[in-house]
Design a protein around this motif. Sequence first.
Motif, PDB file in Angstrom:
ATOM      1  N   UNK A  52      12.252  10.788   7.640  1.00 17.10           N
ATOM      2  CA  UNK A  52      11.970   9.361   7.719  1.00 17.10           C
ATOM      3  C   UNK A  52      11.415   8.974   9.075  1.00 17.10           C
ATOM      4  N   UNK A  53      10.147   9.262   9.293  1.00 20.12           N
ATOM      5  CA  UNK A  53       9.474   8.807  10.506  1.00 20.12           C
ATOM      6  C   UNK A  53       8.383   7.851  10.078  1.00 20.12           C
ATOM      7  N   UNK A  54       8.444   6.634  10.568  1.00 18.60           N
ATOM      8  CA  UNK A  54       7.483   5.622  10.159  1.00 18.60           C
ATOM      9  C   UNK A  54       6.727   5.147  11.383  1.00 18.60           C
ATOM     10  N   UNK A  55       5.426   5.166  11.297  1.00 17.63           N
ATOM     11  CA  UNK A  55       4.620   4.656  12.396  1.00 17.63           C
ATOM     12  C   UNK A  55       4.332   3.185  12.173  1.00 17.63           C
ATOM     13  N   UNK A  56       4.451   2.396  13.216  1.00 20.80           N
ATOM     14  CA  UNK A  56       4.174   0.969  13.079  1.00 20.80           C
ATOM     15  C   UNK A  56       3.401   0.481  14.292  1.00 20.80           C
ATOM     16  N   UNK A  57       2.424  -0.359  14.047  1.00 22.72           N
ATOM     17  CA  UNK A  57       1.735  -1.034  15.147  1.00 22.72           C
ATOM     18  C   UNK A  57       2.715  -2.036  15.735  1.00 22.72           C
ATOM     19  N   UNK A  58       2.689  -2.183  17.022  1.00 23.36           N
ATOM     20  CA  UNK A  58       3.571  -3.191  17.604  1.00 23.36           C
ATOM     21  C   UNK A  58       2.913  -4.553  17.450  1.00 23.36           C
ATOM     22  N   UNK A  59       3.478  -5.370  16.573  1.00 26.69           N
ATOM     23  CA  UNK A  59       2.906  -6.697  16.335  1.00 26.69           C
ATOM     24  C   UNK A  59       3.895  -7.758  16.808  1.00 26.69           C
ATOM     25  N   UNK A  60       3.542  -8.388  17.913  1.00 22.36           N
ATOM     26  CA  UNK A  60       4.409  -9.412  18.479  1.00 22.36           C
ATOM     27  C   UNK A  60       3.982 -10.767  17.920  1.00 22.36           C
ATOM     28  N   UNK A  61       4.896 -11.414  17.226  1.00 22.30           N
ATOM     29  CA  UNK A  61       4.576 -12.680  16.582  1.00 22.30           C
ATOM     30  C   UNK A  61       5.220 -13.842  17.332  1.00 22.30           C
ATOM     31  N   UNK A  62       4.371 -14.660  17.923  1.00 25.97           N
ATOM     32  CA  UNK A  62       4.881 -15.884  18.535  1.00 25.97           C
ATOM     33  C   UNK A  62       4.845 -16.983  17.490  1.00 25.97           C
ATOM     34  N   UNK A  72       9.145 -12.579  17.725  1.00 19.51           N
ATOM     35  CA  UNK A  72       9.750 -11.396  17.105  1.00 19.51           C
ATOM     36  C   UNK A  72       8.696 -10.322  16.910  1.00 19.51           C
ATOM     37  N   UNK A  73       9.160  -9.171  16.496  1.00 17.97           N
ATOM     38  CA  UNK A  73       8.251  -8.080  16.196  1.00 17.97           C
ATOM     39  C   UNK A  73       8.055  -8.009  14.682  1.00 17.97           C
ATOM     40  N   UNK A  74       6.883  -8.462  14.232  1.00 14.11           N
ATOM     41  CA  UNK A  74       6.591  -8.530  12.807  1.00 14.11           C
ATOM     42  C   UNK A  74       6.624  -7.174  12.139  1.00 14.11           C
ATOM     43  N   UNK A  75       6.170  -6.147  12.847  1.00 11.40           N
ATOM     44  CA  UNK A  75       6.161  -4.815  12.242  1.00 11.40           C
ATOM     45  C   UNK A  75       7.577  -4.348  11.932  1.00 11.40           C
ATOM     46  N   UNK A  76       8.532  -4.680  12.822  1.00 13.06           N
ATOM     47  CA  UNK A  76       9.910  -4.250  12.574  1.00 13.06           C
ATOM     48  C   UNK A  76      10.497  -4.963  11.370  1.00 13.06           C
ATOM     49  N   UNK A  77      10.168  -6.244  11.234  1.00 13.07           N
ATOM     50  CA  UNK A  77      10.693  -6.999  10.094  1.00 13.07           C
ATOM     51  C   UNK A  77      10.191  -6.384   8.798  1.00 13.07           C
TER      52      UNK A  77
ATOM     53  N   UNK B 141     -15.067  -3.644  -2.810  1.00 17.99           N
ATOM     54  CA  UNK B 141     -15.192  -4.414  -1.570  1.00 17.99           C
ATOM     55  C   UNK B 141     -14.141  -3.952  -0.579  1.00 17.99           C
ATOM     56  N   UNK B 142     -14.476  -4.063   0.705  1.00 18.33           N
ATOM     57  CA  UNK B 142     -13.522  -3.711   1.763  1.00 18.33           C
ATOM     58  C   UNK B 142     -13.644  -4.740   2.881  1.00 18.33           C
ATOM     59  N   UNK B 143     -12.507  -5.237   3.345  1.00 23.02           N
ATOM     60  CA  UNK B 143     -12.542  -6.271   4.392  1.00 23.02           C
ATOM     61  C   UNK B 143     -12.742  -5.638   5.757  1.00 23.02           C
ATOM     62  N   UNK B 144     -13.033  -6.487   6.733  1.00 18.98           N
ATOM     63  CA  UNK B 144     -12.972  -6.079   8.131  1.00 18.98           C
ATOM     64  C   UNK B 144     -11.487  -5.915   8.486  1.00 18.98           C
ATOM     65  N   UNK B 145     -11.225  -5.395   9.667  1.00 18.70           N
ATOM     66  CA  UNK B 145      -9.850  -5.350  10.162  1.00 18.70           C
ATOM     67  C   UNK B 145      -9.331  -6.779  10.335  1.00 18.70           C
ATOM     68  N   UNK B 146      -8.164  -7.058   9.799  1.00 21.06           N
ATOM     69  CA  UNK B 146      -7.524  -8.339  10.063  1.00 21.06           C
ATOM     70  C   UNK B 146      -6.872  -8.287  11.448  1.00 21.06           C
ATOM     71  N   UNK B 147      -6.592  -9.463  12.043  1.00 18.22           N
ATOM     72  CA  UNK B 147      -5.965  -9.444  13.380  1.00 18.22           C
ATOM     73  C   UNK B 147      -4.562  -8.847  13.383  1.00 18.22           C
ATOM     74  N   UNK B 148      -3.880  -8.849  12.244  1.00 13.88           N
ATOM     75  CA  UNK B 148      -2.584  -8.171  12.174  1.00 13.88           C
ATOM     76  C   UNK B 148      -2.384  -7.701  10.734  1.00 13.88           C
ATOM     77  N   UNK B 149      -1.266  -7.026  10.483  1.00 14.41           N
ATOM     78  CA  UNK B 149      -1.011  -6.477   9.151  1.00 14.41           C
ATOM     79  C   UNK B 149      -1.020  -7.580   8.089  1.00 14.41           C
TER      80      UNK B 149
END
Lengths: 452, 351
Positions: A52-62, A72-77, B141-149
């Motif tokens: 169980x290794x999961x890669x996540x972008x660090x997404x900081x959500x203000x 918070x960190x959206x990727x963690x949620x 169709x394929x989108x551009x990269x969105x600013x976040x997930x």
Amino acid sequence: MNESKKVPVTILTGFLGSGKTTLLNRILSEEHGKRIAVIENEYGEVGIDQGLVINADEEVFEMSNGCICCTVRGDLIRVLGNLMKRRDKFDYVLVETTGLADPGPVAQTFFMDEEISSEFTLDGIVTLVDAAHIDQQLGRSDESSEQVAFADVLVLNKTDLVSEDSLKNLESRLRDMNRMTRIIRAEQAKVPIETVLNLSAFDLDQVLKRRPSFLEPEYPFEWTGVYNLEAGRYELILEDGPDPEMSLVAFKDQGTSEEDLKEGAESCVRYYAESPLEIFNGDHVPFSKHVNLNLKDKGPKSFILDLDQSCNVGLFTQHTAEEFDIKLLSVNEKNKGELVTTEKERIWVAEHEHDDEVGSIAIERIGDVDPEKLNTWMGRLLAEKGVDIFRTKGFISYAGNPKRIVFQGVHMLFTAQPDKEWGNEPRRNQLVFIGRNLDEEQMQKDFDKCLI
Amino acid sequence: MSNLEPFNPRGMLHDGWTSQVDDFAIACGWAKKGNIFLVGGSAGGLYAFNGSNGKSLWNKESSHQEGLLALDINPEGDNFATSGQDGAVRFWNSENGNELNFIDLGKGWVEHLCWSPDGKYLAIAFSRIVYVYSSTGKEIWKSEQHPSTVSALAWAKENELATACYGQVCFYDITKNKVNQKLEWRGSLVSMVISSNGDIVACGSQDNSVHFWRRSTGHDAEMTGYPGKPSNIAFDHTGKLLATGGSERVTVWSFEGNGPEGTIPGELGHHTEAVSSLSFANKSKLIASGSRDGSVVVSFLQNNGDGNPVGAAFSGNSISALAWKPDDCAIAAVNSKGGVNIWNFKVRTES
């Protein structure tokens, strides 16, 4: 859900090259009976064949309200939200962050998001520090000092590449920045697993149990030696040391229990506040008097202590005995030239220069506080300074409440709850704030206004 | 485990059939006009049941390595799609479980799937990129990269797809490959629904609010004060009632007249724990709400958003998904321990 059933989460922070991946692999490969899920940052490279290794972008959500504690960190949620549906596969979570990550939003995720906090509990923040490079990093980036400030455990890694002296200096610098943390030295990230996992560092019940003396007053002296001496003459001998002078106070009838030592330390503070009497090689040392030993001469220096009757003598010195290789010799007829060993030694946390922006502030006061005044003050303090206050821990004595109130906080988030009964223990308050550019004097003053 | 005392179906809900799957059931739905009921488990198990009696038709043990993340049934076909942590999308035949197509998008999670209303297109959210594939597995169709997930997908019209992520909702014309509209707002949008006429888009937000926009006027508003985050939101078939979770109550906003701005929403307080799933009936103002306490309540709503319960049932564990049978004569619930419950719903049909 029952608190104990929640899955503990450890956050692993540290700069690139500090050894996070090595530590992670070490934890994963060790036999500890835990099934660990790892959430790695996008640059992570866990080498172990692990399910169980999961890669996540660090997404900081203000948030739109601009409140820093809601960040918070959206990727963690997302990742934890999905992981909690797979509870059969793991019973521990490790989150590795990049060196540039701000630990605040990571920690806040476990308090701010109800879905996450109902299933997971933040166990602790472990920060890896590269002993050889952290000095430069601390000067250069906010992130590295924040990672030090947030840490429950600081793993001082790569100690084999650094001299003992620089390690000591580094440790004292780190401790100045974060006085709640535990510092562990390591080579190649070799640390006992139990020192980084299952810390329960955010569990209020554990905050104080674990290290009841996390809050040590800062005395202007580093060392106390207590000698059991018969009446007669003694010579205090000092070798060349780091300074050409040193402050000292000698007491008669100094006890050796911790309580006696503290009492001695407190009276000593009063003497240290007075201007010292300068004495030179060969001079007598008066008792209960602040003296400044002049150590400018090269080679061993000796000072005389005369005792008219036998008693315990306590020496409180500005620097540790080790630094000057302090020795006490008997010059009596009976046992001339004999080395006298200490009955008791005590090293005090020393006062250092606070040159880092990030530091710890400790407030310790006897007595009760007015809950309303305290809430008003804390509320205002956290609202105004919450951005700069990283962690808060401590306990409070509320007037009229039979129980001690323990609390801890991350930025503006703050939780308090009643703990054990005071019983016969003297009522007192201990608060530690770790943050950036905090005005210690003002905070002490403001706190004093909350006292009854 | 639920803290509720178990109870038998009440009111207009009646025992149908029950079954059990191997792990946390994360998704369910009806295929072939209600003849087949499908369940997806978090570990990747797929299960097909006879819609009327619960007899097992087929099942697959591991559709996606590392686990399943989404399952969506083609509204107009015999097939459905699944996606998972293995970065793959698979198309399946509902009747026999045969794999029809397989798309490998690479390393990463495929978290959301959404069929267009006519069943021609499947929208796929893969981290920051959205794809649209045909029902036969061809990339359209394929989108551009969105600013976040990307956190949610919804179709506004046949060719118009909406995507939500942190900070924005974006509408794409997927046949002309252009952005029709971008609605920006600094907040983490966790769920999205669009009214049936395509004009109102509503999003649940991480900061415990619901944000909505009227596309025709560009007017937007924020509904705050939720105790939790409204991960579950749903529009009724008329697009006038917006039901939202975010606490143990269902909060219903009415878009009748000048609402919902300045109006008091309807509040349905029948659960003891947070609402975990919401589903409007296909053709009436009936809302089914499932809760972490394991209960399911069906409420009849008035135009102003107020409503009264007409039936309730208990499934034993936290409800993870609800699905009305296409004829609205039954409601299905799946839960966190793999429990599957189908209750018959006796509804007055308009003649």
